[in-house]
Write a protein that holds these residues in place. Structure first.
Motif, PDB file in Angstrom:
ATOM      1  N   LEU A  44       0.541  -0.930  -0.043  1.00 17.11           N
ATOM      2  CA  LEU A  44       0.451  -0.394   0.519  1.00 17.11           C
ATOM      3  C   LEU A  44       0.719   1.581   0.187  1.00 17.11           C
ATOM      4  O   LEU A  44       0.282   2.401  -0.154  1.00 17.11           O
ATOM      5  CB  LEU A  44      -0.749  -0.176   1.151  1.00 17.11           C
ATOM      6  CG  LEU A  44      -2.023  -1.116   1.630  1.00 17.11           C
ATOM      7  CD1 LEU A  44      -2.982  -1.539   2.600  1.00 17.11           C
ATOM      8  CD2 LEU A  44      -2.658  -0.840   0.269  1.00 17.11           C
ATOM      9  N   SER A  45       2.246   1.038  -0.161  1.00 16.25           N
ATOM     10  CA  SER A  45       3.212   1.822   0.546  1.00 16.25           C
ATOM     11  C   SER A  45       2.567   2.991  -0.677  1.00 16.25           C
ATOM     12  O   SER A  45       2.138   4.436  -0.619  1.00 16.25           O
ATOM     13  CB  SER A  45       4.065   2.105   0.673  1.00 16.25           C
ATOM     14  OG  SER A  45       4.985   1.174  -0.324  1.00 16.25           O
ATOM     15  N   GLY A  46       3.355   2.794  -2.160  1.00 13.24           N
ATOM     16  CA  GLY A  46       3.217   3.817  -2.910  1.00 13.24           C
ATOM     17  C   GLY A  46       1.929   4.080  -3.025  1.00 13.24           C
ATOM     18  O   GLY A  46       1.745   5.676  -3.848  1.00 13.24           O
ATOM     19  N   LEU A  48      -0.650   4.723  -1.700  1.00 17.42           N
ATOM     20  CA  LEU A  48      -1.305   5.274  -0.173  1.00 17.42           C
ATOM     21  C   LEU A  48      -0.464   6.888  -0.121  1.00 17.42           C
ATOM     22  O   LEU A  48      -1.351   8.165   0.172  1.00 17.42           O
ATOM     23  CB  LEU A  48      -0.403   5.308   0.725  1.00 17.42           C
ATOM     24  CG  LEU A  48      -1.978   4.569   1.868  1.00 17.42           C
ATOM     25  CD1 LEU A  48      -1.853   3.264   2.974  1.00 17.42           C
ATOM     26  CD2 LEU A  48      -3.673   4.462   1.291  1.00 17.42           C
ATOM     27  N   VAL A  49       1.096   7.064  -0.976  1.00 22.17           N
ATOM     28  CA  VAL A  49       1.631   8.480  -1.031  1.00 22.17           C
ATOM     29  C   VAL A  49       1.868   8.911  -1.848  1.00 22.17           C
ATOM     30  O   VAL A  49       0.944  10.270  -2.297  1.00 22.17           O
ATOM     31  CB  VAL A  49       3.019   7.989  -0.764  1.00 22.17           C
ATOM     32  CG1 VAL A  49       3.984   9.469  -1.658  1.00 22.17           C
ATOM     33  CG2 VAL A  49       3.732   7.151   0.434  1.00 22.17           C
ATOM     34  N   ALA A  50       0.976   7.918  -3.259  1.00 15.27           N
ATOM     35  CA  ALA A  50      -0.004   8.704  -4.407  1.00 15.27           C
ATOM     36  C   ALA A  50      -0.336  10.102  -3.970  1.00 15.27           C
ATOM     37  O   ALA A  50      -0.896  10.753  -4.411  1.00 15.27           O
ATOM     38  CB  ALA A  50       1.010   7.775  -5.467  1.00 15.27           C
ATOM     39  N   ALA A  51      -1.811   8.819  -3.201  1.00 20.03           N
ATOM     40  CA  ALA A  51      -3.414   9.270  -3.241  1.00 20.03           C
ATOM     41  C   ALA A  51      -3.104  10.354  -2.423  1.00 20.03           C
ATOM     42  O   ALA A  51      -3.764  11.702  -2.769  1.00 20.03           O
ATOM     43  CB  ALA A  51      -3.639   8.466  -2.984  1.00 20.03           C
ATOM     44  N   ALA A  52      -2.221  10.624  -1.174  1.00 20.47           N
ATOM     45  CA  ALA A  52      -2.018  11.490  -0.868  1.00 20.47           C
ATOM     46  C   ALA A  52      -1.680  12.772  -1.057  1.00 20.47           C
ATOM     47  O   ALA A  52      -1.940  14.088  -0.938  1.00 20.47           O
ATOM     48  CB  ALA A  52      -1.189  11.121   0.775  1.00 20.47           C
ATOM     49  N   LEU A  53      -0.848  12.836  -2.775  1.00 22.31           N
ATOM     50  CA  LEU A  53       0.068  14.140  -2.480  1.00 22.31           C
ATOM     51  C   LEU A  53      -1.441  14.552  -3.715  1.00 22.31           C
ATOM     52  O   LEU A  53      -1.459  15.363  -4.114  1.00 22.31           O
ATOM     53  CB  LEU A  53       1.364  13.470  -3.799  1.00 22.31           C
ATOM     54  CG  LEU A  53       2.542  12.977  -2.796  1.00 22.31           C
ATOM     55  CD1 LEU A  53       3.845  13.070  -3.998  1.00 22.31           C
ATOM     56  CD2 LEU A  53       2.868  15.651  -2.737  1.00 22.31           C
ATOM     57  N   LEU A  68      -4.141   9.801   4.525  1.00 23.13           N
ATOM     58  CA  LEU A  68      -3.443   8.652   4.448  1.00 23.13           C
ATOM     59  C   LEU A  68      -2.004   7.821   4.857  1.00 23.13           C
ATOM     60  O   LEU A  68      -1.771   7.382   4.634  1.00 23.13           O
ATOM     61  CB  LEU A  68      -3.902   9.153   2.908  1.00 23.13           C
ATOM     62  CG  LEU A  68      -5.226   9.308   1.414  1.00 23.13           C
ATOM     63  CD1 LEU A  68      -4.726  10.013   0.801  1.00 23.13           C
ATOM     64  CD2 LEU A  68      -5.500   8.301   1.925  1.00 23.13           C
ATOM     65  N   LEU A  69      -1.658   9.099   4.375  1.00 25.97           N
ATOM     66  CA  LEU A  69      -0.164   9.473   5.327  1.00 25.97           C
ATOM     67  C   LEU A  69      -0.002   8.595   7.026  1.00 25.97           C
ATOM     68  O   LEU A  69       0.333   7.275   7.246  1.00 25.97           O
ATOM     69  CB  LEU A  69       0.293  10.792   5.567  1.00 25.97           C
ATOM     70  CG  LEU A  69       1.236  11.170   4.462  1.00 25.97           C
ATOM     71  CD1 LEU A  69       1.856  12.500   4.340  1.00 25.97           C
ATOM     72  CD2 LEU A  69       1.480  10.515   2.881  1.00 25.97           C
ATOM     73  N   LEU A  70      -0.907   8.683   7.618  1.00 20.24           N
ATOM     74  CA  LEU A  70      -0.644   8.244   9.187  1.00 20.24           C
ATOM     75  C   LEU A  70      -1.953   7.225   8.345  1.00 20.24           C
ATOM     76  O   LEU A  70      -1.444   5.919   9.593  1.00 20.24           O
ATOM     77  CB  LEU A  70      -2.192   8.890   9.725  1.00 20.24           C
ATOM     78  CG  LEU A  70      -1.601  10.203  10.281  1.00 20.24           C
ATOM     79  CD1 LEU A  70      -2.876  11.015  10.811  1.00 20.24           C
ATOM     80  CD2 LEU A  70      -0.700   9.219  11.687  1.00 20.24           C
ATOM     81  N   ALA A  71      -2.678   6.129   7.647  1.00 22.22           N
ATOM     82  CA  ALA A  71      -3.357   5.414   6.698  1.00 22.22           C
ATOM     83  C   ALA A  71      -1.708   4.495   6.638  1.00 22.22           C
ATOM     84  O   ALA A  71      -1.846   3.361   7.443  1.00 22.22           O
ATOM     85  CB  ALA A  71      -4.130   5.542   5.843  1.00 22.22           C
ATOM     86  N   TYR A  72      -0.481   4.878   5.947  1.00 27.47           N
ATOM     87  CA  TYR A  72       0.453   4.173   5.554  1.00 27.47           C
ATOM     88  C   TYR A  72       0.646   3.729   6.915  1.00 27.47           C
ATOM     89  O   TYR A  72       1.818   2.662   7.249  1.00 27.47           O
ATOM     90  CB  TYR A  72       1.441   5.161   4.785  1.00 27.47           C
ATOM     91  CG  TYR A  72       3.272   4.755   4.670  1.00 27.47           C
ATOM     92  CD1 TYR A  72       2.720   3.394   4.338  1.00 27.47           C
ATOM     93  CD2 TYR A  72       3.436   5.442   4.194  1.00 27.47           C
ATOM     94  CE1 TYR A  72       3.834   2.923   3.877  1.00 27.47           C
ATOM     95  CE2 TYR A  72       4.518   4.893   4.321  1.00 27.47           C
ATOM     96  CZ  TYR A  72       4.325   3.550   4.019  1.00 27.47           C
ATOM     97  OH  TYR A  72       6.306   3.350   3.704  1.00 27.47           O
ATOM     98  N   GLY A  73       1.318   4.655   7.976  1.00 23.35           N
ATOM     99  CA  GLY A  73       1.882   4.341   9.231  1.00 23.35           C
ATOM    100  C   GLY A  73       1.202   3.809   9.694  1.00 23.35           C
ATOM    101  O   GLY A  73       2.024   2.186  10.074  1.00 23.35           O
ATOM    102  N   ALA A  74      -0.220   3.476   9.960  1.00 22.16           N
ATOM    103  CA  ALA A  74      -0.959   2.211  10.965  1.00 22.16           C
ATOM    104  C   ALA A  74      -0.205   1.178   9.730  1.00 22.16           C
ATOM    105  O   ALA A  74      -0.552  -0.505  10.316  1.00 22.16           O
ATOM    106  CB  ALA A  74      -2.637   2.722  10.195  1.00 22.16           C
ATOM    107  N   THR A  75       0.053   0.435   8.615  1.00 20.02           N
ATOM    108  CA  THR A  75      -0.367  -0.334   8.085  1.00 20.02           C
ATOM    109  C   THR A  75       1.754  -1.079   8.669  1.00 20.02           C
ATOM    110  O   THR A  75       2.085  -2.302   8.478  1.00 20.02           O
ATOM    111  CB  THR A  75       0.112  -0.234   6.082  1.00 20.02           C
ATOM    112  OG1 THR A  75       1.205   0.629   6.521  1.00 20.02           O
ATOM    113  CG2 THR A  75      -1.305  -0.125   5.993  1.00 20.02           C
ATOM    114  N   LEU A  76       2.537   0.157   8.218  1.00 21.65           N
ATOM    115  CA  LEU A  76       3.681  -0.233   9.238  1.00 21.65           C
ATOM    116  C   LEU A  76       3.485  -0.992  10.769  1.00 21.65           C
ATOM    117  O   LEU A  76       3.807  -2.246  10.737  1.00 21.65           O
ATOM    118  CB  LEU A  76       4.795   1.004   9.193  1.00 21.65           C
ATOM    119  CG  LEU A  76       5.338   1.399   8.331  1.00 21.65           C
ATOM    120  CD1 LEU A  76       6.370   2.766   8.250  1.00 21.65           C
ATOM    121  CD2 LEU A  76       5.670   0.526   7.391  1.00 21.65           C
ATOM    122  N   VAL A  77       2.874  -0.458  11.682  1.00 23.67           N
ATOM    123  CA  VAL A  77       2.677  -1.443  13.047  1.00 23.67           C
ATOM    124  C   VAL A  77       1.927  -2.749  12.278  1.00 23.67           C
ATOM    125  O   VAL A  77       2.556  -3.398  13.262  1.00 23.67           O
ATOM    126  CB  VAL A  77       0.887  -0.293  13.589  1.00 23.67           C
ATOM    127  CG1 VAL A  77       0.555  -1.137  14.894  1.00 23.67           C
ATOM    128  CG2 VAL A  77       1.418   1.245  13.904  1.00 23.67           C
TER     129      VAL A  77
END
Ligand SMILES: Nc1ncnc2c1ncn2[C@@H]1O[C@H](COP(=O)(O)OP(=O)(O)OP(=O)(O)O)[C@@H](O)[C@H]1O
Length: 596
Positions: A44-46, A48-53, A68-77
């Motif tokens: 989901l990284s790319g 979510l970053v693309a959508a955030a931008l 959206l960046l926070l959502a990316y952080g949640a996927t890391l957890v």
């Protein structure tokens, strides 16, 4: 048997590894499932970053971008949780593999020490067990963790790139594929170099062994230089092999450059054109870079390390271990016919058996004949060193006659499978074997499905109740209640055999640490148990409890009851005289009365 340790034996490698993997299907399934969770951040990284931008920061909606960046952080957890959950499953597989390898290497080491000539069981055997098995454990653990991360990360990154634009997936996919092909071409050279390093290490271990064991002599004689010369060449050879291996390893840099850096450069160079023509949004461009830098590149780097180092080490080490453990499952003399057919009774017969411990040793038996009917109770007596234990081992199939044959239920011992023979015949030596673990594990070693009732029966028959109480029952670790006495160890060993299904029990001074009463109880317990009991007697009472007695003499076996032998065998009469002089009087010995 393969004598050449570098000989590739992939089928044996498969035989070593595949059963372990098969027995861990559930763990491997769980590992795959948690790997999917673990690679969620990459997937989901790319995107979510693309959508955030595109939909957040560049569209004037910073709060959405931040969300959206926070959502990316949640996927890391969540990914970290996946990594944590995968660990125990990896450990279960790897520890099993280590146990299986250790078992096989020890078996092969013993086989080679006993049945083959040459320096098979020398220092290099120990080096194999300690270094190579441990190496396999460590490498396979790392490899299992890395390989799944690599595979899942690359697939996840390519799926993400595909979602951004198919062209991105095509460029990255082509590069990754080319890098993999290059790695496959490089692997044989790396493997050869690695084999050379292992060979050099073993040669060094072989040469160092005698020098180190004789280090006192080296010091005493001031023979430093000679000892140094003997090992110096091997040290240099190992160093040269390591350097050559490192040089070949440099080719792996090209793999990373081709697979990870090239697509990154292509995307970077084409970025202006792609955004201008509307092929990619700015967000998709940054997202693609995230996928390439955080997904593909680390995975390829890991692949180069893993396949280039760990994979090679594992494959070479496993092949060498496989070549070492590639010994027959049976002793050499057993190669004729191996039958698993059920026995027809347990009558034992020695026919024209001759035996000597070496080609130039005095024979202990020449054309000896002995018949032990089903269900008999036989005592073996004779002076010290005459061959009583050897006779017990010939009957038990542990030693093989030089000529003649030993049969069990009419079947020559070499025609019985090793497992079948051990199931039917138990030879209990003087040295008792109690291993760390619970009393239950010790008692059920030969009969894993034995139930409490059977254990209770054995314990009661042998008088082991006090020890069971002291140890806190069947399921407490034996080591937790202070050291066991020699007698307790012997009783535990005897109870283990009592619980087993063995129908021929040979006690070779297996009660020597028990007092007379305990010995009598143990022998009576085995005597009352169905099957044949053979006792190598070290007390007169033992001999008198038997129905028949075999007197081992100088190259002779004489069989009879106590009365018959007293009259007919001067050896036996002399032995009884000696025992009477040495111990309590015959008639006083715990009420023992001759049975014949
Ligand atoms: N593995 C072996 N290699 C060479 N010789 C051996 C081996 N085992 C035993 N011997 C020798 O064979 C002879 C018979 O030994 P064995 O142990 O069978 O005698 P034993 O009657 O059981 O003696 P003891 O009553 O002292 O235990 C002895 O001279 C012994 O030194």
């Amino acid at each position: 048997m393969s004598g050449n340790p570098s000989h590739p034996v992939p089928s044996t490698v498969r035989q070593l590894v595949v059963p372990v993997l098969r027995s861990h299907r559930r763990n491997l399934g769980a590992l795959a499932a948690w790997s999917v969770v673990e690679t969620l951040p990459v997937l989901l990284s790319g995107t979510l970053v693309a959508a955030a931008l595109d939909h957040g920061f560049l569209a004037g909606r910073p709060s959405l971008g931040l969300l959206l960046l926070l959502a990316y952080g949640a996927t890391l957890v969540v990914g970290t949780l996946g990594t944590r959950q995968a660990m125990p499953h990896t450990a279960a597989v790897v520890e099993s593999l280590r146990d299986e390898l250790t078992r096989q290497v020890v078996r092969a080491g013993l086989y080679r020490a006993v049945y083959t000539e040459g320096p098979a069981a020398d220092v290099s055997t120990v080096a194999r067990v300690t270094r190579q098995v441990e190496a396999v454990r460590q490498i396979s653990g790392g490899l299992l963790l890395s390989l799944r991360t690599i595979a899942f990360s690359i697939v996840a990154a390519l799926i993400g790139l595909l979602a951004l634009h198919p062209l991105l997936a095509a460029v990255a996919g082509g590069s990754v594929l080319t890098a993999c092909v290059l790695m496959a071409l490089l692997a044989p050279l790396l493997r050869r170099r690695h084999v050379a390093v292992l060979r050099a290490q073993e040669e060094l271990a072989r040469r160092a062994g005698p020098q180190l064991t004789g280090i006192r002599d080296v010091v005493a004689c001031g023979a430093w230089e000679t000892a140094g010369r003997a090992m110096g060449a091997s040290v240099d050879a190992e160093a040269a092999a390591v350097v050559a291996g490192a040089r070949a390893g440099a080719g792996r840099i090209a793999v990373v450059a081709l697979g990870a850096r090239l697509p990154f450069a292509v995307v970077l160079l084409a970025s202006g054109w792609a955004v201008r023509t509307g092929l990619l949004t700015p967000g998709a461009l940054v997202g693609a870079m995230v996928y390439l830098l955080q997904g593909v590149e680390p995975a390829l780097r890991a692949m180069v390390q893993t396949v280039g180092n760990m994979g090679l080490q594992l494959s070479v080490t496993l092949r060498r271990l496989a070549a070492f453990v590639d010994v027959p499952r049976r002793r050499p003399s057993d190669s004729a016919t191996v039958t698993g057919s059920p026995l027809t009774g347990t009558r034992i017969a020695l026919k024209d058996v001759s035996f000597a411990y070496g080609p130039f040793a005095e024979p202990l038996f020449t054309r000896a004949t002995l018949d032990i009917p089903d269900g008999s109770h036989l005592a073996v007596v004779g002076p010290s060193g005459i061959g009583k234990s050897t006779l017990a081992m010939l009957i038990g199939g542990i030693e093989t006659p030089g000529s003649g044959i030993v049969t069990l239920g009419g079947t020559p011992l070499p025609e019985l499978s090793e497992a079948g023979l051990r199931r039917h015949v138990a030879v209990v030596p003087q040295e008792s074997y109690v291993f760390a673990g619970t009393l239950r594990e010790n008692l059920t070693q030969l009969a894993p499905r034995a139930e409490d009732g059977e254990l209770d029966e054995a314990v009661a028959a042998l008088g082991l109740e006090g020890t069971v109480r002291r140890l806190g029952g069947y399921d407490r670790p034996i080591t937790g209640s202070g050291p066991l006495s020699q007698g307790e160890r012997q009783l535990i060993t005897l109870a283990r055999v009592y619980v087993s299904g063995a129908r021929v029990v040979i006690l070779d001074e297996a009660t020597c640490h028990l007092d007379r009463a305990a010995e009598e109880r143990a022998e009576q317990a085995f005597g009352a148990r169905p099957g044949t009991l053979i006792v190598v007697a070290h007390r007169i009472t033992s001999a008198l409890r038997a129905e028949r007695i075999v007197v081992v003499g100088q190259d002779s076996l004489t069989v009879g009851s106590h009365g018959e032998l007293l009259a007919a065998s001067p050896d036996y009469a002399a032995l009884i005289g000696y025992w009477q002089a040495a111990g309590p009087r015959l008639e006083d010995a715990h009420g023992a009365r001759p049975r014949g």
